[in-house]
Design a protein around this motif. Structure first.
Motif, short mmCIF file in Angstrom:
data_model
loop_
_atom_site.label_atom_id
_atom_site.label_comp_id
_atom_site.label_asym_id
_atom_site.label_seq_id
_atom_site.Cartn_x
_atom_site.Cartn_y
_atom_site.Cartn_z
N UNK A 1 118.29 162.81 124.74
CA UNK A 1 118.49 161.62 125.54
C UNK A 1 118.24 161.90 127.02
N UNK A 2 118.68 163.07 127.49
CA UNK A 2 118.45 163.44 128.90
C UNK A 2 116.96 163.62 129.17
N UNK A 3 116.26 164.29 128.27
CA UNK A 3 114.82 164.48 128.47
C UNK A 3 114.07 163.16 128.40
N UNK A 4 114.47 162.29 127.48
CA UNK A 4 113.80 160.99 127.36
C UNK A 4 114.02 160.12 128.58
N UNK A 5 115.25 160.05 129.06
CA UNK A 5 115.52 159.20 130.22
C UNK A 5 114.93 159.80 131.50
N UNK A 6 114.89 161.12 131.60
CA UNK A 6 114.25 161.74 132.77
C UNK A 6 112.75 161.50 132.75
N UNK A 7 112.15 161.54 131.57
CA UNK A 7 110.72 161.25 131.46
C UNK A 7 110.43 159.80 131.81
N UNK A 8 111.30 158.91 131.36
CA UNK A 8 111.12 157.49 131.70
C UNK A 8 111.25 157.29 133.21
N UNK A 9 112.17 158.03 133.84
CA UNK A 9 112.32 157.94 135.29
C UNK A 9 111.02 158.30 136.00
N UNK A 10 110.35 159.33 135.52
CA UNK A 10 109.12 159.79 136.17
C UNK A 10 107.99 158.79 135.98
N UNK A 11 107.88 158.20 134.79
CA UNK A 11 106.73 157.37 134.47
C UNK A 11 106.98 155.86 134.57
N UNK A 12 108.16 155.43 134.97
CA UNK A 12 108.47 154.01 135.04
C UNK A 12 107.72 153.34 136.18
N UNK A 13 107.27 152.13 135.93
CA UNK A 13 106.56 151.35 136.96
C UNK A 13 107.54 150.61 137.86
#
Length: 164
Positions: free
Chosen positions: A12-24
């Protein structure tokens, strides 16, 4: 059960951190960063570092994220501003990520395999032991740090005060 929770919170931490990086959308990015901070706090608690977990929630998920949201509201980002950004920022980000990856790979290669876990003290992260250590052995540096923080607060108030 602890291992399942650890892998769940890690994913969950890796997924949400990845979303933080790639979110528009910057608002969704900040909300995913809050989820990342909470999952990291849960990982600290699973690793028997309760004090670090609570500090993670109070300082990062509480105070820092409120500041991020405040700055986001003050900036008032529009879609028209996005077209003015240059691609050099993306290139710098890719180079920095590559350097970080090479550093992490070097650290991973330097690890010893077969680390013994028998000698680990599980009571290290407990708040009771941290408090005893802080207020017995390190009481003078702790009090000096509190005086330094107080001086910083007084200085910030004096600088920010309007002359009447």
């Amino acid at each position: 059960m602890d291992q399942i929770l650890f892998y769940l919170f890690s994913a969950l931490a890796l997924g949400s951190a990845s979303y933080f990086v790639f979110a528009k959308n910057p608002l969704y990015a900040i909300l995913s960063l809050i989820v990342t901070f909470f999952t990291i706090a849960a990982l600290y608690i699973l690793l028997n570092a309760q004090f670090l977990g609570i500090i993670q929630i109070i300082v990062y998920a509480g105070a820092i994220m409120v500041l991020f949201l405040y700055v986001l509201m003050m900036l008032n980002l529009n879609k028209e501003d996005e077209s003015k950004k240059h691609n050099i920022n993306k290139l710098v980000g890719i180079v920095a990520a590559g350097i970080l990856f090479v550093g992490m790979l070097g650290a991973y290669k330097g690890l010893k395999t077969g680390v013994a876990t028998k000698d680990i003290d599980v009571s290290v992260g407990l708040t009771k032991n941290l408090g005893k250590l802080l207020f017995n052995e390190y009481v003078l540096p702790f009090e000096l740090a509190s005086i330094l923080i107080l001086a910083g607060i007084v200085g910030a108030v004096l600088i920010g005060k309007k002359d009447l």
